[in-house]
Design an enzyme around this catalytic site. Structure first.
Site, PDB file in Angstrom:
ATOM      1  N   ARG A 243      20.870  14.600  -5.766  1.00  8.24           N
ATOM      2  CA  ARG A 243      20.854  13.141  -5.719  1.00  8.24           C
ATOM      3  C   ARG A 243      21.439  12.531  -6.986  1.00  8.24           C
ATOM      4  O   ARG A 243      21.076  12.910  -8.100  1.00  8.24           O
ATOM      5  CB  ARG A 243      19.411  12.642  -5.535  1.00  8.24           C
ATOM      6  CG  ARG A 243      18.722  13.180  -4.274  1.00  8.24           C
ATOM      7  CD  ARG A 243      19.385  12.673  -2.998  1.00  8.24           C
ATOM      8  NE  ARG A 243      19.229  11.246  -2.886  1.00  8.24           N
ATOM      9  CZ  ARG A 243      18.176  10.647  -2.317  1.00  8.24           C
ATOM     10  NH1 ARG A 243      17.183  11.379  -1.816  1.00  8.24           N
ATOM     11  NH2 ARG A 243      18.113   9.344  -2.233  1.00  8.24           N
TER      12      ARG A 243
ATOM     13  N   HIS B  88      -4.898 -13.532  10.777  1.00  9.95           N
ATOM     14  CA  HIS B  88      -4.079 -12.399  10.342  1.00  9.95           C
ATOM     15  C   HIS B  88      -4.607 -11.050  10.834  1.00  9.95           C
ATOM     16  O   HIS B  88      -4.141 -10.007  10.394  1.00  9.95           O
ATOM     17  CB  HIS B  88      -3.982 -12.375   8.810  1.00  9.95           C
ATOM     18  CG  HIS B  88      -3.320 -13.584   8.230  1.00  9.95           C
ATOM     19  ND1 HIS B  88      -2.082 -14.033   8.658  1.00  9.95           N
ATOM     20  CD2 HIS B  88      -3.733 -14.449   7.265  1.00  9.95           C
ATOM     21  CE1 HIS B  88      -1.753 -15.115   7.973  1.00  9.95           C
ATOM     22  NE2 HIS B  88      -2.731 -15.391   7.137  1.00  9.95           N
TER      23      HIS B  88
ATOM     24  N   PRO C  31       0.830  -1.209   0.000  1.00  6.54           N
ATOM     25  CA  PRO C  31       0.000   0.000   0.000  1.00  6.54           C
ATOM     26  C   PRO C  31       0.864   1.258   0.000  1.00  6.54           C
ATOM     27  O   PRO C  31       1.810   1.379   0.766  1.00  6.54           O
ATOM     28  CB  PRO C  31      -0.793  -0.129   1.303  1.00  6.54           C
ATOM     29  CG  PRO C  31      -0.788  -1.595   1.610  1.00  6.54           C
ATOM     30  CD  PRO C  31       0.537  -2.093   1.138  1.00  6.54           C
ATOM     31  N   GLU C  32       0.542   2.193  -0.893  1.00  5.30           N
ATOM     32  CA  GLU C  32       1.258   3.451  -0.984  1.00  5.30           C
ATOM     33  C   GLU C  32       0.303   4.593  -0.639  1.00  5.30           C
ATOM     34  O   GLU C  32      -0.800   4.366  -0.143  1.00  5.30           O
ATOM     35  CB  GLU C  32       1.851   3.607  -2.385  1.00  5.30           C
ATOM     36  CG  GLU C  32       2.861   2.521  -2.760  1.00  5.30           C
ATOM     37  CD  GLU C  32       4.147   2.587  -1.951  1.00  5.30           C
ATOM     38  OE1 GLU C  32       4.402   3.634  -1.295  1.00  5.30           O
ATOM     39  OE2 GLU C  32       4.908   1.612  -1.962  1.00  5.30           O
TER      40      GLU C  32
ATOM     41  N   ARG D 160       1.699 -10.460   6.632  1.00 12.47           N
ATOM     42  CA  ARG D 160       3.160 -10.494   6.818  1.00 12.47           C
ATOM     43  C   ARG D 160       3.618  -9.840   8.124  1.00 12.47           C
ATOM     44  O   ARG D 160       4.782  -9.937   8.489  1.00 12.47           O
ATOM     45  CB  ARG D 160       3.850  -9.808   5.632  1.00 12.47           C
ATOM     46  CG  ARG D 160       3.584 -10.501   4.299  1.00 12.47           C
ATOM     47  CD  ARG D 160       4.455  -9.912   3.226  1.00 12.47           C
ATOM     48  NE  ARG D 160       4.125 -10.434   1.915  1.00 12.47           N
ATOM     49  CZ  ARG D 160       4.774 -10.135   0.799  1.00 12.47           C
ATOM     50  NH1 ARG D 160       5.792  -9.284   0.837  1.00 12.47           N
ATOM     51  NH2 ARG D 160       4.408 -10.651  -0.362  1.00 12.47           N
TER      52      ARG D 160
END
Length: 271
Positions: free
Chosen positions: A151, A89, A2-3, A107
């Site tokens: 960067r 879960h 998920p973002e 997870r």
């Protein structure tokens, strides 16, 4: 994973409904990435003031302190007045007078952390290194270009790092770079100002549309009501290796960057 769009869609799905509710009980399942930081019963009786988002963290403001929630790699939140008994879960339940907020995370890389304030050391450790919010007014194009100029890493990996701009995950980085016509392997410091401005606009466009479409549901993610997102169905390059580019017809390519799959059109994204 998920973002930002998925987290924002999640926030919108329950923020209004839980605001003003009183905490009745807190249930902890198997250990998550970080501990709760307080005994669960200590939260009973507190009242939810509202729900904010910072990057991929949800900040549940209480009348005393706040909860930081993170969906990890495979997590999702459900909110309902009548959820079924917790499954194997389901690792965190916040039962309130308006319903129960439940974190499901196969997870267990997600987290539910209580802090006394947003400037508490535990909160600052998680939030202070986050970059600009791309869907808010503080996402300044010139500041974005200036940060890229410092960067040397490939532009896609810089976008995904989260310290320049937050929430541009794997799907959305590939899509924004395609929209801006920038090859994902180009060193960030070589992105010119005109291209940085195009990328800035593309990030806002892609993330905004993803929120409107309910995010992307590829494996585990679902909304707080159990429904799925649909942005992935209109992706221009992500997940389309070997298929024809929707713009020019050239075959979409797939490469690996930082252990993640990157998709791009070699004709539309020449440099």
């Amino acid at each position: 994973m998920p973002e930002l769009p998925e987290v924002e869609v999640t926030r919108r799905g329950f923020a209004d409904r839980i605001a003003g509710a009183q905490v009745l009980a807190v249930r902890m399942g198997k250990p998550l990435r970080w501990g709760l930081g307080v005994l669960p019963q200590a939260l009973v009786g507190r009242r939810v003031q509202g729900v904010r988002r910072r990057g991929k963290y949800l900040l549940v403001d209480l009348d005393e302190g706040l909860l930081l929630l993170h969906l990890g790699m495979s997590g999702s939140l459900r909110f309902d007045a009548a959820l079924p008994p917790p499954g194997v879960h389901d690792h965190f339940d916040l039962a309130t007078t308006a319903g129960t907020l439940r974190l499901n995370d196969p997870r267990r890389f997600g987290a539910a952390v209580y802090v006394e304030a947003q400037d508490a050391p535990a909160a600052r450790k998680l939030l202070d290194g986050l970059g600009m919010e791309p869907l808010e007014g503080g996402f300044d194009a010139d500041a974005f270009h200036a940060a890229l100029r410092r960067r040397q890493a490939p532009i896609k990996q810089v976008l995904m790092a989260g310290d320049v701009v937050v929430g541009v995950g794997n799907i959305y980085a590939s899509e924004a770079l395609f929209l801006a016509g920038i090859r994902p392997t180009l060193p960030a410091l070589r992105v010119s100002r005109p291209r940085a401005l195009r990328l800035h606009a593309a990030i806002r466009d892609v993330l905004g549309r993803a929120v409107e479409r309910g995010g992307s549901s590829l494996r585990d993610f679902s909304h707080v009501d159990g429904s799925s997102g649909y942005f992935q169905l209109e992706a221009m390059v992500y997940g389309r290796a070997g298929e024809a580019c929707r713009v020019c017809g050239t075959q979409v390519r797939q490469i690996r960057q930082g252990q993640r799959s990157t998709f791009f059109c070699p004709a539309c994204q020449k440099s």
